[in-house]
Design a protein around this motif. Structure first.
Motif, PDB file in Angstrom:
ATOM      1  N   PRO A  57      12.876  13.532 -10.037  1.00  0.00           N
ATOM      2  CA  PRO A  57      12.283  12.402 -10.769  1.00  0.00           C
ATOM      3  C   PRO A  57      12.151  12.681 -12.266  1.00  0.00           C
ATOM      4  N   GLN A  58      12.155  13.959 -12.669  1.00  0.00           N
ATOM      5  CA  GLN A  58      12.073  14.310 -14.092  1.00  0.00           C
ATOM      6  C   GLN A  58      13.431  14.164 -14.795  1.00  0.00           C
ATOM      7  N   GLY A  59      14.531  14.102 -14.035  1.00  0.00           N
ATOM      8  CA  GLY A  59      15.863  14.002 -14.629  1.00  0.00           C
ATOM      9  C   GLY A  59      16.245  12.560 -14.924  1.00  0.00           C
ATOM     10  N   PRO A  60      17.472  12.322 -15.383  1.00  0.00           N
ATOM     11  CA  PRO A  60      17.886  10.965 -15.734  1.00  0.00           C
ATOM     12  C   PRO A  60      18.201  10.120 -14.505  1.00  0.00           C
ATOM     13  N   GLY A  61      18.409  10.754 -13.353  1.00  0.00           N
ATOM     14  CA  GLY A  61      18.752  10.005 -12.139  1.00  0.00           C
ATOM     15  C   GLY A  61      20.213   9.585 -12.140  1.00  0.00           C
ATOM     16  N   ALA A  62      20.744   9.332 -10.952  1.00  0.00           N
ATOM     17  CA  ALA A  62      22.153   8.954 -10.826  1.00  0.00           C
ATOM     18  C   ALA A  62      22.382   7.530 -11.329  1.00  0.00           C
ATOM     19  N   LEU A  63      23.561   7.279 -11.854  1.00  0.00           N
ATOM     20  CA  LEU A  63      23.961   5.933 -12.272  1.00  0.00           C
ATOM     21  C   LEU A  63      24.445   5.148 -11.052  1.00  0.00           C
ATOM     22  N   PRO A  64      24.535   3.819 -11.162  1.00  0.00           N
ATOM     23  CA  PRO A  64      25.069   3.060 -10.017  1.00  0.00           C
ATOM     24  C   PRO A  64      26.570   3.323  -9.826  1.00  0.00           C
ATOM     25  N   MET A  65      27.065   3.087  -8.611  1.00  0.00           N
ATOM     26  CA  MET A  65      28.492   3.123  -8.341  1.00  0.00           C
ATOM     27  C   MET A  65      29.177   2.045  -9.174  1.00  0.00           C
ATOM     28  N   PRO A  66      30.355   2.215  -9.778  1.00  0.00           N
ATOM     29  CA  PRO A  66      31.162   3.435  -9.711  1.00  0.00           C
ATOM     30  C   PRO A  66      30.909   4.393 -10.882  1.00  0.00           C
ATOM     31  N   LEU A  67      29.882   4.124 -11.703  1.00  0.00           N
ATOM     32  CA  LEU A  67      29.679   4.936 -12.903  1.00  0.00           C
ATOM     33  C   LEU A  67      29.430   6.407 -12.558  1.00  0.00           C
ATOM     34  N   GLN A  68      28.556   6.648 -11.569  1.00  0.00           N
ATOM     35  CA  GLN A  68      28.194   8.019 -11.254  1.00  0.00           C
ATOM     36  C   GLN A  68      29.428   8.838 -10.842  1.00  0.00           C
ATOM     37  N   GLY A  69      30.285   8.251 -10.015  1.00  0.00           N
ATOM     38  CA  GLY A  69      31.472   8.964  -9.552  1.00  0.00           C
ATOM     39  C   GLY A  69      32.381   9.345 -10.705  1.00  0.00           C
ATOM     40  N   LEU A  70      32.520   8.424 -11.632  1.00  0.00           N
ATOM     41  CA  LEU A  70      33.359   8.679 -12.801  1.00  0.00           C
ATOM     42  C   LEU A  70      32.712   9.753 -13.679  1.00  0.00           C
ATOM     43  N   LEU A  71      31.394   9.648 -13.847  1.00  0.00           N
ATOM     44  CA  LEU A  71      30.657  10.601 -14.672  1.00  0.00           C
ATOM     45  C   LEU A  71      30.799  12.034 -14.164  1.00  0.00           C
ATOM     46  N   TRP A 117       0.838  -1.207   0.000  1.00  0.00           N
ATOM     47  CA  TRP A 117       0.000   0.000   0.000  1.00  0.00           C
ATOM     48  C   TRP A 117       0.877   1.262   0.000  1.00  0.00           C
ATOM     49  N   THR A 118       1.868   1.318   0.874  1.00  0.00           N
ATOM     50  CA  THR A 118       2.747   2.502   0.878  1.00  0.00           C
ATOM     51  C   THR A 118       3.562   2.546  -0.415  1.00  0.00           C
ATOM     52  N   ASP A 119       4.008   1.369  -0.885  1.00  0.00           N
ATOM     53  CA  ASP A 119       4.765   1.340  -2.145  1.00  0.00           C
ATOM     54  C   ASP A 119       3.948   1.934  -3.295  1.00  0.00           C
ATOM     55  N   ALA A 120       2.649   1.593  -3.321  1.00  0.00           N
ATOM     56  CA  ALA A 120       1.791   2.078  -4.412  1.00  0.00           C
ATOM     57  C   ALA A 120       1.726   3.610  -4.396  1.00  0.00           C
ATOM     58  N   TRP A 121       1.608   4.202  -3.216  1.00  0.00           N
ATOM     59  CA  TRP A 121       1.506   5.664  -3.120  1.00  0.00           C
ATOM     60  C   TRP A 121       2.848   6.353  -3.297  1.00  0.00           C
ATOM     61  N   ASP A 122       3.940   5.640  -2.959  1.00  0.00           N
ATOM     62  CA  ASP A 122       5.269   6.250  -3.068  1.00  0.00           C
ATOM     63  C   ASP A 122       5.881   6.041  -4.452  1.00  0.00           C
ATOM     64  N   ASP A 123       5.226   5.233  -5.269  1.00  0.00           N
ATOM     65  CA  ASP A 123       5.738   4.929  -6.612  1.00  0.00           C
ATOM     66  C   ASP A 123       5.695   6.186  -7.494  1.00  0.00           C
ATOM     67  N   PRO A 124       6.858   6.593  -8.033  1.00  0.00           N
ATOM     68  CA  PRO A 124       6.861   7.783  -8.905  1.00  0.00           C
ATOM     69  C   PRO A 124       5.976   7.598 -10.142  1.00  0.00           C
ATOM     70  N   ALA A 177       0.412  10.669  -3.328  1.00  0.00           N
ATOM     71  CA  ALA A 177      -0.559  11.002  -2.285  1.00  0.00           C
ATOM     72  C   ALA A 177      -1.016  12.452  -2.436  1.00  0.00           C
ATOM     73  N   LEU A 178      -2.251  12.722  -2.046  1.00  0.00           N
ATOM     74  CA  LEU A 178      -2.789  14.084  -2.012  1.00  0.00           C
ATOM     75  C   LEU A 178      -2.333  14.774  -0.720  1.00  0.00           C
ATOM     76  N   PRO A 179      -2.443  16.107  -0.672  1.00  0.00           N
ATOM     77  CA  PRO A 179      -2.082  16.777   0.590  1.00  0.00           C
ATOM     78  C   PRO A 179      -3.104  16.478   1.688  1.00  0.00           C
ATOM     79  N   MET A 180      -2.675  16.616   2.949  1.00  0.00           N
ATOM     80  CA  MET A 180      -3.594  16.533   4.080  1.00  0.00           C
ATOM     81  C   MET A 180      -4.624  17.662   3.965  1.00  0.00           C
ATOM     82  N   PRO A 181      -5.902  17.477   4.279  1.00  0.00           N
ATOM     83  CA  PRO A 181      -6.499  16.237   4.778  1.00  0.00           C
ATOM     84  C   PRO A 181      -7.110  15.365   3.681  1.00  0.00           C
TER      85      PRO A 181
END
Lengths: 370, 370
Positions: free
Chosen positions: B294-308, A287-294, A299-303
């Protein structure tokens, strides 16, 4: 285990126990701590009255308090219907789809949701206070922001101390300026609504920010060692919530949820907006994973979020749908490995505290063996 | 402030100070703590040799140690060129665009990047060890996972204790099984690579998981009160890194970065993958925001990101591009409000520790005034 604050309240241990269960609150006070009943679930004043009567009959004259939820930020529109109208259809569909995926049954016709948003609304909290001020409560805590000035005044006229939770030194100073008496410094590791600053850093920062007001350390405290650590950090007491969930006096109705709590490790919680729209630490579930999934709607703001998911959460809990079943709880859940009485928990806390003090004194070269 | 471990190492205070700067490491050991030099930036063995010579000449015969980075998980492909080839073009473009947006100048032709990935690679760490084992180091710490078995053996043959950082009880047990001597429990609030479990919860959990191995508490410790708290939680010592960054002995070359550190509050850090590809706490900047978006490409895994990002980070630091300028640092940064000598920091730590012990004893009813 005495501080200025514990002496003022007349309790043996500066251990404040927050709980939604009257039997737990009374047992905490009887054991020498200070029980604080969470009022958010009482939408009907008579229910709260009944449970405060019960506490009065079972607390052996020991002091206790009440915790209400009055959000500092309000959404315009005072009725539940007004708030309902602000929820996008896509979010409603997402709730339906997620429940359908897991085959969660509907509630029976006319069956009320046990988990209601209304307790989060100020006018409901005010009716709770109208009830509570007829009882000899000694503390009124507010979970989200400082209570309104008239509520603080009303409490002070009745010699009731007012506490407010804060996740940063800045919030703590705002509470102090509003005239409250106690700040609960709620660390990142705490169950329920939390900020991002961990107790080790937050506690002394808040102590410095609001001195000489007393500070209770909350978050990550479930043993006497952790209580000793909180005192070293300058707290005048500790505020424990999660630890009581698996006591024998607690009234969690779902055996599967209790099993999940007993099995969970410190890494099995997440700070998620899934439940109320504000970040709150809880068991991590699908359930939390579903709401936290980009990829999801988020989730909507409180309340709004709380209103949106109220029925869903009731259904998940009633039917104990394992992958979705969760509850607010802190990282200390990893220490909750057996069901014990509140008194047994207290015995452990006080024993662990004395051992930790011995240990620190040995390291400081102050023990007699040195 | 003596524990079994501090006695074994022959230091006055069970305070371990991690630092990339030889002058800070030597000053920590001279002040009665245990200085640990971070070796990751030494890509040329001769540079490390020069700095260890310097420490030897300035440590007044006090013990000290070395910290290397040998990642537990390796990416296949051993040369830097092989790793370079794994970086997607879109990510390279994102680096260029982000730097261009902020008008970050290029490095001069042939100018080496000061921030190199190579120190993260095992063969580089091994050349560092070849150098270091010629010096009387007393401790070898590894930041990411247990060191390989032959490295542990080599250390033990030379009477060098081996420490490894862990963010969970499970990782700590793996280290213990690998035969290391000390676990550094690295809490969520710590600077650099961290897990999600806060020190208040993590420290006692790791202590229980690896007993009787000694545990150092890391994360959120920058005062004597916090040191006392760590001892209450069962630690045999504390591991401090961030606090030394603003000491007068530190060799941060960017005045603007020092200003940023002195001005930052405990809420101004973020746990981000921007720097190395693994979550590491650092100052929150527009650089970390860009990688965490979340709109960007996001970081690569280690060690790629450090090298990048190696060249980009060098450029940002050299030209002190304010909005992007950051460094690994813990939530304790909020306590770093003035430049002081290592000795002055130590005086504060020991004074605060004694005050915290007094306080805990008063609360426990053990002080003479009771």
């Amino acid at each position: 285990m005495q501080t200025e604050l514990s002496r003022k309240l007349g309790v043996e241990y500066a251990v404040f126990g927050f709980t939604p269960f009257p039997a737990v609150a009374a047992a905490i006070s009887r054991a020498g701590g200070f029980g604080v009943l969470g009022a958010v679930r009482y939408t009907a004043p008579d229910d709260l009255k009944r449970d405060l009567d019960w506490i009065e009959a079972h607390v052996d004259g020991k002091p206790y308090g009440l915790d209400v939820v009055m959000p500092a930020k309000k959404v315009e529109g005072v009725t539940e219907a007004d708030v309902e109208a602000m929820i996008p259809e896509g979010h409603r569909q997402f709730v339906k789809d997620t429940l359908a995926q897991h085959g969660v049954p509907e509630l029976a016709e006319g069956e009320a949701s046990g988990w209601r948003i209304t307790g989060w609304m100020e006018q409901v909290a005010r009716t709770q206070l109208d009830v509570a001020f007829d009882y000899p409560i000694r503390l009124l805590a507010n979970a989200l922001g400082s209570p309104p000035a008239d509520v603080i005044d009303r409490a002070h006229e009745r010699d009731v101390l007012v506490a407010a939770l804060a996740g940063s030194a800045r919030h703590a100073r705002k509470h102090a300026d509003a005239g409250i008496d106690i700040v609960v410094a709620q660390g990142y590791e705490a169950g329920g609504h939390t900020g991002e600053i961990a107790s080790m850093v937050l506690t002394p920062e808040v102590v410095d920010a609001v001195a000489p007001l007393p500070v209770l350390a909350a978050g990550g405290i479930g043993s006497g060692q952790q209580i000793a650590a909180a005192f070293a950090l300058g707290a005048q007491g500790v505020w424990l919530g999660s630890l009581w969930l698996t006591t024998t006096e607690a009234e969690l109705t779902s055996p599967r949820l209790i099993e999940k709590l007993l099995a969970a490790g410190s890494g099995d919680t997440v700070r998620s907006r899934a439940l109320t729209g504000k970040p709150a630490r809880q068991l991590r579930t699908e359930w939390t994973d579903a709401w936290d999934d980009p990829q999801g709607p988020g989730a909507l703001p409180m309340p709004l979020q709380g209103l949106l998911v109220a029925d869903a959460v009731s259904r998940i809990q009633k039917y104990e749908v394992e992958p979705l079943l969760g509850t607010p709880v802190g990282q200390i859940v990893g220490r909750m490995t057996s069901e014990r009485s509140v008194q047994a928990v207290f015995d452990d806390l006080t024993r662990g505290f004395e051992q930790a003090v011995d240990r620190v004194n040995r390291i400081a070269g102050r023990s007699e063996e040195q």
